[in-house]
Scaffold this active site. Structure first.
Site, PDB file in Angstrom:
ATOM      1  N   GLU A 133       9.868   4.909  29.950  1.00  0.00           N
ATOM      2  CA  GLU A 133       8.543   4.369  29.604  1.00  0.00           C
ATOM      3  C   GLU A 133       7.392   5.358  29.794  1.00  0.00           C
ATOM      4  O   GLU A 133       6.446   5.393  28.995  1.00  0.00           O
ATOM      5  CB  GLU A 133       8.278   3.086  30.398  1.00  0.00           C
ATOM      6  N   ASP A 156       6.758  -7.497  29.159  1.00  0.00           N
ATOM      7  CA  ASP A 156       6.336  -6.285  28.457  1.00  0.00           C
ATOM      8  C   ASP A 156       6.454  -6.289  26.937  1.00  0.00           C
ATOM      9  O   ASP A 156       5.458  -6.231  26.214  1.00  0.00           O
ATOM     10  CB  ASP A 156       7.051  -5.061  29.047  1.00  0.00           C
ATOM     11  N   THR A 204      11.632  -1.642  20.723  1.00  0.00           N
ATOM     12  CA  THR A 204      11.436  -1.414  22.154  1.00  0.00           C
ATOM     13  C   THR A 204      12.563  -0.595  22.777  1.00  0.00           C
ATOM     14  O   THR A 204      12.470  -0.211  23.938  1.00  0.00           O
ATOM     15  CB  THR A 204      11.265  -2.760  22.893  1.00  0.00           C
ATOM     16  N   GLU A 250      19.180  -7.956  24.820  1.00  0.00           N
ATOM     17  CA  GLU A 250      19.706  -6.593  24.935  1.00  0.00           C
ATOM     18  C   GLU A 250      20.561  -6.223  23.725  1.00  0.00           C
ATOM     19  O   GLU A 250      20.496  -5.102  23.227  1.00  0.00           O
ATOM     20  CB  GLU A 250      20.534  -6.440  26.213  1.00  0.00           C
ATOM     21  N   ARG A 282      19.387  -3.141  21.311  1.00  0.00           N
ATOM     22  CA  ARG A 282      20.262  -1.962  21.359  1.00  0.00           C
ATOM     23  C   ARG A 282      21.202  -1.894  20.163  1.00  0.00           C
ATOM     24  O   ARG A 282      21.312  -0.855  19.510  1.00  0.00           O
ATOM     25  CB  ARG A 282      21.081  -1.963  22.654  1.00  0.00           C
TER      26      ARG A 282
END
Length: 645
Positions: A537, A403, A623, A270, A274
């Site tokens: 998404e 994913d 992503t 994360e 981010r």
């Protein structure tokens, strides 16, 4: 003749006199002169020290320099002692009376200089005595600040090597031309401003916002620290939308407050997507060096997570101690495929910007290790033990836990200017296995991607899995066996299924997961799967499908979603997720996720912008929707880039 012994002194070796050699006892007169001279120096220094102690000891600063002449006293003292020794040896060796007279003149000159320096020190001390207490305090604070600043400069990050900026195209504007589309885009910008202004007012510096309680919020993925996740995540969206005052506020907070030397255990995945992704994108878009420097500082803090027997990183790492561990719930201490497989884009850019090959080597090691492993049915299980290098339970998903691993295989190829053939081949092989084992059509004709669990296919699809429609479209060009049209069509079918998951709810917002059995299609069954937490998404797939087809239905579907978010998720203090998309009176979860600003609103804005804004030939989105420029590897020296060509 006795050979001189060699003794070390400060890293060097000097000869010493052999036993019995003369120590020159017949030159005591000259030595006595030196002793008197040294005594005078010590007395002078002592008086000066007394004045220094009087003014500076109450401040108790360890780093304080005595700025009123002490240094000037001590340095001549040392130099004179050296010269005194040197002068004595000149007399010893019988240099004439003229030299001795000249030497005495030099000593007298030095004495005069010391007297002058001493007088100046005394004068400065008297001047300080005349100053008020407040003036003295102010001087002390100024001196302290200077010492602190000097220490920061000394201990601060090393300057990074200059590297050529990749070709940057379409970093702003993107006017769609059509007034109706422009009006919709302006509405998205207004939603972004409401989300940002609410965070600015009620949660500034916290990781996220509780928009109903109107206070800061955080989760365990960010540890226990206030790292301003929403600020870092939102920066590039603000820049792209032309909200430059808001961007500047965020930049100032980062310059003054973003500190990674905190005792906080964070998610490597994360924080990478981010923070590092957000900082790198902000750097490339704006050219502001602070973002690059902060990204590199943070990346250094993540590297200890790779200290495992296999080189597969831990899921979490303590930013201060470097100690890593995995989530307790993850299949016998395993690392997660989507987490350790979603580092490549950011880490390649880190190597490019720093010249440090470590980042590139870490992610290439992961790729090579995975290439050697057996894959059941050609599928990658979601769990891998970083100690043993063995798969955990055989659960495969293109949604949560898996994913973005597949996404980054494709994007590694795109980001390399389509030279990383190994990444493309790995992606193609993986997609072929996914299509064979996980993709099915429902009785009602909806194409969905299920999950492989314990040897059978679970006919359930998550909201997270809906990104795959955009991935198939993005990877269509370059597909083997002339299958570009097939994969573009597959992307369109996934987009349609995910739109149905929205359209079949009361709020016209999609649930977290939906099933395709027992007569129900694209509908959530369990209560804990009916929530919508501002996820991006489905809108991400709409945007990619719009870019590749320009079918107006994708803009229409995106506008429906934007209106539903504005109607059902907007509150006075920002935007909140809802707990049940099938209820006409839903309750809020009271969290404004940082990815709502980073992804959901950015993809909506891009959907209603022209293709000239961040063209896909020049930019690849990580992503977390942070755009990073394509790196033309033929022009740079990444390890292995030549062989890939």
């Amino acid at each position: 003749m006795t050979t001189p012994a060699l003794l070390p002194l400060s890293g060097r070796r000097i000869p010493t006199l052999s036993p019995g050699a003369s120590s020159f006892p017949h030159h005591r007169a000259t030595l006595r002169l030196s002793e008197k001279f040294i005594l005078l120096l010590i007395l002078s220094a002592f008086i000066t020290l007394c004045f220094g102690a009087f003014f500076f000891l109450p401040d108790n600063s360890k780093h304080k320099r005595f700025d009123f002449g002490l240094e000037d006293v001590l340095i001549p003292h040392i130099e004179t002692e050296k010269e005194s020794r040197h002068g004595s040896r000149q007399v010893i060796h019988g240099v004439g009376a003229h030299d001795e007279h000249r030497h005495r003149e030099e000593e007298e000159s030095l004495r005069d200089k010391i007297r002058a320096d001493h007088e100046r020190a005394l004068q400065e001390a008297k001047e300080k005595l005349r100053k008020s207490k407040e003036e003295l305090k102010a001087e002390i604070q100024t001196a302290k600040a200077k010492v602190s600043e000097d220490l920061k400069k000394k201990d601060g990050p090393k300057p990074l090597p200059p590297v050529p900026m990749p070709k940057l195209v379409g970093v702003n504007d993107g006017d769609p031309g059509d007034p109706d589309t422009k009006e919709k885009r302006d509405k998205i910008r207004e939603m972004m401003k409401h989300a940002w202004d609410s965070y600015r007012q009620y949660g500034w510096g916290h990781n996220e916002l509780k928009p109903l309680a109107k206070k800061g919020h955080s989760t365990n993925i960010f540890g226990n620290s206030q790292m301003g996740a929403t600020i870092v995540d939102a920066l590039d969206t603000l820049y792209i939308m032309g909200l430059h005052d808001e961007f500047k506020d965020g930049q100032e907070w980062i310059e003054q407050n973003l500190d990674f030397s905190v005792n906080a255990e964070v998610s490597v995945f994360e924080v990478n997507i981010r923070f590092i992704g957000g900082l790198l994108a902000a750097y490339y878009l704006s050219g502001q060096e602070v973002f690059k420097l902060k990204a590199v500082q943070l990346a250094e803090k993540l590297l200890p997570a790779f200290n495992t027997p296999t080189g597969i990183p831990w899921a979490m790492v303590n930013l201060k101690s470097g100690v890593g561990r995995n989530w307790g719930w993850a299949s016998g201490g395993s690392s997660i495929l989507a987490e350790f497989g979603t580092l490549h884009m950011e880490f390649v850019h880190l190597t490019y910007l720093t010249g440090n090959p470590a980042y590139y080597q870490k992610v290439m090691h992961i790729r090579k290790l995975l290439a050697k492993m057996d894959r059941p049915n050609g599928l990658y299980p979601n769990y891998l033990n970083p100690r043993t290098g063995r798969w955990g339970q055989h659960h495969t998903s293109v949604g949560g836990l898996g994913d973005s691993f597949y996404e980054y295989l494709l994007k590694a190829w795109l980001m390399s200017d389509k030279t990383d053939a190994e990444a493309r081949k790995t992606y193609d092989d993986a997609i072929e296995a996914i299509e064979r084992h996980l993709i099915r059509k429902s009785n009602g004709g909806l194409t969905f991607i299920g999950e492989w669990k314990n040897g059978h296919l679970e006919r359930k699809m998550g909201h997270l899995t809906c990104f795959a429609g955009g991935m198939f479209a993005l990877g269509a060009d370059g597909s083997p066996d002339d299958k570009a049209g097939h994969y573009l069509q597959l992307g369109a079918e996934i987009a349609h299924t995910c739109h149905e998951s929205y359209d079949r709810t009361v709020l016209k917002l999609g649930p977290e997961a939906f099933k395709f059995d027992s007569g129900l299609e694209a509908v959530a069954v369990r209560q804990n799967e009916k929530y919508y937490i501002l996820r991006p998404e489905v809108i991400e797939t709409y945007w990619y499908m719009w870019r590749f087809t320009h079918d107006p239905k994708y803009r229409q579907w995106g506008w429906e979603a934007a209106q539903a978010i504005d109607k059902h998720c907007r509150v006075s203090g920002g935007f909140s997720g809802v707990k049940d998309v099938y209820s006409s009176n839903p309750t809020y979860d009271d969290v404004q996720q940082s990815f709502f600003l980073a992804e959901t609103l950015k993809y909506l804005y891009l959907l209603f912008s022209s293709d000239e804004l961040l063209p896909l030939e020049n930019w690849v989105f990580n992503t977390e929707a942070h755009p990073l420029p394509v790196l033309h590897l033929g022009n740079i020296t990444l390890p292995g880039s030549e062989s890939q060509r």
